[in-house]
Design an enzyme around this catalytic site. Structure first.
Site, PDB file in Angstrom:
ATOM      1  N   LYS A 186      -1.728   1.734   3.476  1.00 55.75           N
ATOM      2  CA  LYS A 186      -1.525   2.156   4.874  1.00 55.75           C
ATOM      3  C   LYS A 186      -0.393   3.181   4.869  1.00 55.75           C
ATOM      4  O   LYS A 186       0.777   2.847   5.054  1.00 55.75           O
ATOM      5  CB  LYS A 186      -1.188   0.930   5.739  1.00 55.75           C
ATOM      6  CG  LYS A 186      -1.405   1.186   7.220  1.00 55.75           C
ATOM      7  CD  LYS A 186      -1.586  -0.107   7.961  1.00 55.75           C
ATOM      8  CE  LYS A 186      -1.588   0.079   9.472  1.00 55.75           C
ATOM      9  NZ  LYS A 186      -2.701   0.883   9.969  1.00 55.75           N
ATOM     10  N   ARG A 212       0.966  -6.497   2.574  1.00 55.10           N
ATOM     11  CA  ARG A 212       0.217  -5.233   2.496  1.00 55.10           C
ATOM     12  C   ARG A 212       1.172  -4.052   2.423  1.00 55.10           C
ATOM     13  O   ARG A 212       0.906  -3.068   1.723  1.00 55.10           O
ATOM     14  CB  ARG A 212      -0.721  -5.108   3.698  1.00 55.10           C
ATOM     15  CG  ARG A 212      -1.668  -3.928   3.555  1.00 55.10           C
ATOM     16  CD  ARG A 212      -2.753  -3.939   4.589  1.00 55.10           C
ATOM     17  NE  ARG A 212      -2.232  -3.755   5.940  1.00 55.10           N
ATOM     18  CZ  ARG A 212      -2.946  -3.878   7.043  1.00 55.10           C
ATOM     19  NH1 ARG A 212      -4.229  -4.196   6.961  1.00 55.10           N
ATOM     20  NH2 ARG A 212      -2.412  -3.693   8.232  1.00 55.10           N
ATOM     21  N   GLU A 243     -15.319   2.724   6.524  1.00 52.79           N
ATOM     22  CA  GLU A 243     -14.746   2.099   7.722  1.00 52.79           C
ATOM     23  C   GLU A 243     -14.826   3.001   8.924  1.00 52.79           C
ATOM     24  O   GLU A 243     -15.322   4.111   8.860  1.00 52.79           O
ATOM     25  CB  GLU A 243     -13.343   1.561   7.454  1.00 52.79           C
ATOM     26  CG  GLU A 243     -12.336   2.577   7.003  1.00 52.79           C
ATOM     27  CD  GLU A 243     -10.979   1.942   6.712  1.00 52.79           C
ATOM     28  OE1 GLU A 243     -10.645   0.904   7.281  1.00 52.79           O
ATOM     29  OE2 GLU A 243     -10.241   2.529   5.904  1.00 52.79           O
TER      30      GLU A 243
END
Ligand code: PLP
Ligand code: COI
Length: 338
Positions: free
Chosen positions: A183, A80, A219
């Site tokens: 992220k 990720r 989210e």
């Protein structure tokens, strides 16, 4: 070392013995360096400071009943972080180098891995930043990868007790075609004002809706969202949310438990059909959602009336923790035992 009260740790920073670093210069990643300094020395024109070339990760190490230390799914975090680096044009660190750094920093700080049964874990925070100096808006030529660790307790004060969340339509965390699936620090800066407003109003976090239409659930602050209806685990599919490794694991565990998993756009109105709901992430683990107040529409969705987590959230939480701590066999090969 001053005695650490392992069972009463909050989610915060505590100094440990070492961090590790790898620098990228002249087109190549260098050797792993071990440091005991809590500071980094970087150029004042570094791109991380001016143009947000910064990505971070979050994963955890757990102490088992056998005394051994287990790291959960670090390969997923490595991959990720590579995607995040692609997203903001930073040099990608190979997966093996990431794993080498994580393993080393945990070994070096082994005395900070909380004891089995304390409810605490060692939080591992990898960071990759543009350190090269640029004044024009362009990617740096130099980068630093750094990993720090710190022992932590629950992210939300309530721990595994349900807590309230709010829908606030006057804030978006990310843009529809923006950087939500990476992220990167900028997404978190953009969430601070909404998060603080939610806290001021007595909520744990904001439940974000999709920024384009405000029709679907995205989210839950720093965690993904799932709802439980009957035998189904239902979680939003969206390009604007972080692909949570915890959520991905829970989907597998839900299937293992014989549940049906639905990963698809989830309209806000569907909240009224869920019997349970949860926020999930490395820091949040599963934080049961007690209620969601839609402050614009003056509506409340209640998931816990007695202040306790529901049976499905509890089952999933126990299953995940059992694998992470080594109480149950690691049938999916998620755990690295040091
Ligand atoms: N969503 C956001 C915005 C996050 O910051 C996090 C935390 O990493 C998550 C979801 C959960 O992801 P993971 O389960 O990989 O920790
Ligand atoms: C995590 O769950 O690891 C996170 O990164 C969430 C938050 C602390 C930013």
């Amino acid at each position: 070392m001053k005695e650490i009260d392992w069972s009463n740790l909050s989610f915060g920073y505590m100094p440990t013995d070492y961090n590790v670093r790898i620098n990228y210069r002249n087109g190549a990643w260098g050797e792993l360096e071990i440091s005991s300094s809590e500071y980094i020395n970087i150029h004042m024109a570094a791109t991380c400071l001016h143009y947000g070339q910064e990505s971070f990760e979050g994963l955890k190490a757990f102490r088992g009943k056998d005394g051994k230390v287990r790291i959960f799914r670090m390969e997923e975090n490595a991959k990720r972080m590579q995607l995040s680096c692609q997203g903001i044009m930073m040099a990608e660190l190979p997966v093996e180098r990431f794993e080498e750094a994580i393993t080393k920093v945990v070994q070096l700080n082994e005395r900070f891995v909380p004891p089995y049964g304390s409810g605490a874990s060692l939080y591992i925070r990898p960071l990759l930043i543009g350190t090269g100096a640029e004044v024009g808006v362009k990617p740096a030529k130099e980068y630093m990868f750094l990993v720090l660790v710190t022992p932590v307790g629950p992210y939300f004060k309530t721990g595994f007790k349900p807590s309230p969340y709010a829908i606030l339509r006057h804030y978006d965390r990310v843009a529809p075609l923006g950087t939500g699936r990476y992220k990167i620090g900028g997404n978190y800066a953009a969430s601070l004002m909404a998060g603080e407003e939610a806290h001021r109003l007595g909520y744990s976090a904001v439940l974000y809706l999709d920024a384009k239409e405000k029709k679907y659930i995205d989210e839950c602050g720093p965690a993904n969202f799932f709802g439980i209806r009957g035998n189904s685990y239902i979680t939003p599919k969206s390009d604007s949310i972080l692909p949570s490794i915890t959520n991905k694991s829970l989907m597998v565990l839900a299937e293992d438990l014989g549940m049906t998993v639905e990963c698809r756009p989830v309209p806000v109105e569907e909240l009224s059909t869920f019997e349970e709901a949860g926020a999930c992430g490395t820091a949040a683990v599963i934080s049961p959602v007690g209620k969601i107040d839609d402050l614009d529409e003056n509506k409340s969705y209640i998931f816990s009336k007695d202040g306790e987590a529901g049976p499905v959230c509890t089952k999933l939480y126990n299953k995940l923790m059992a694998i992470q701590c080594g109480d149950e066999p690691d049938t999916h090969n998620w755990v690295t035992v040091l």
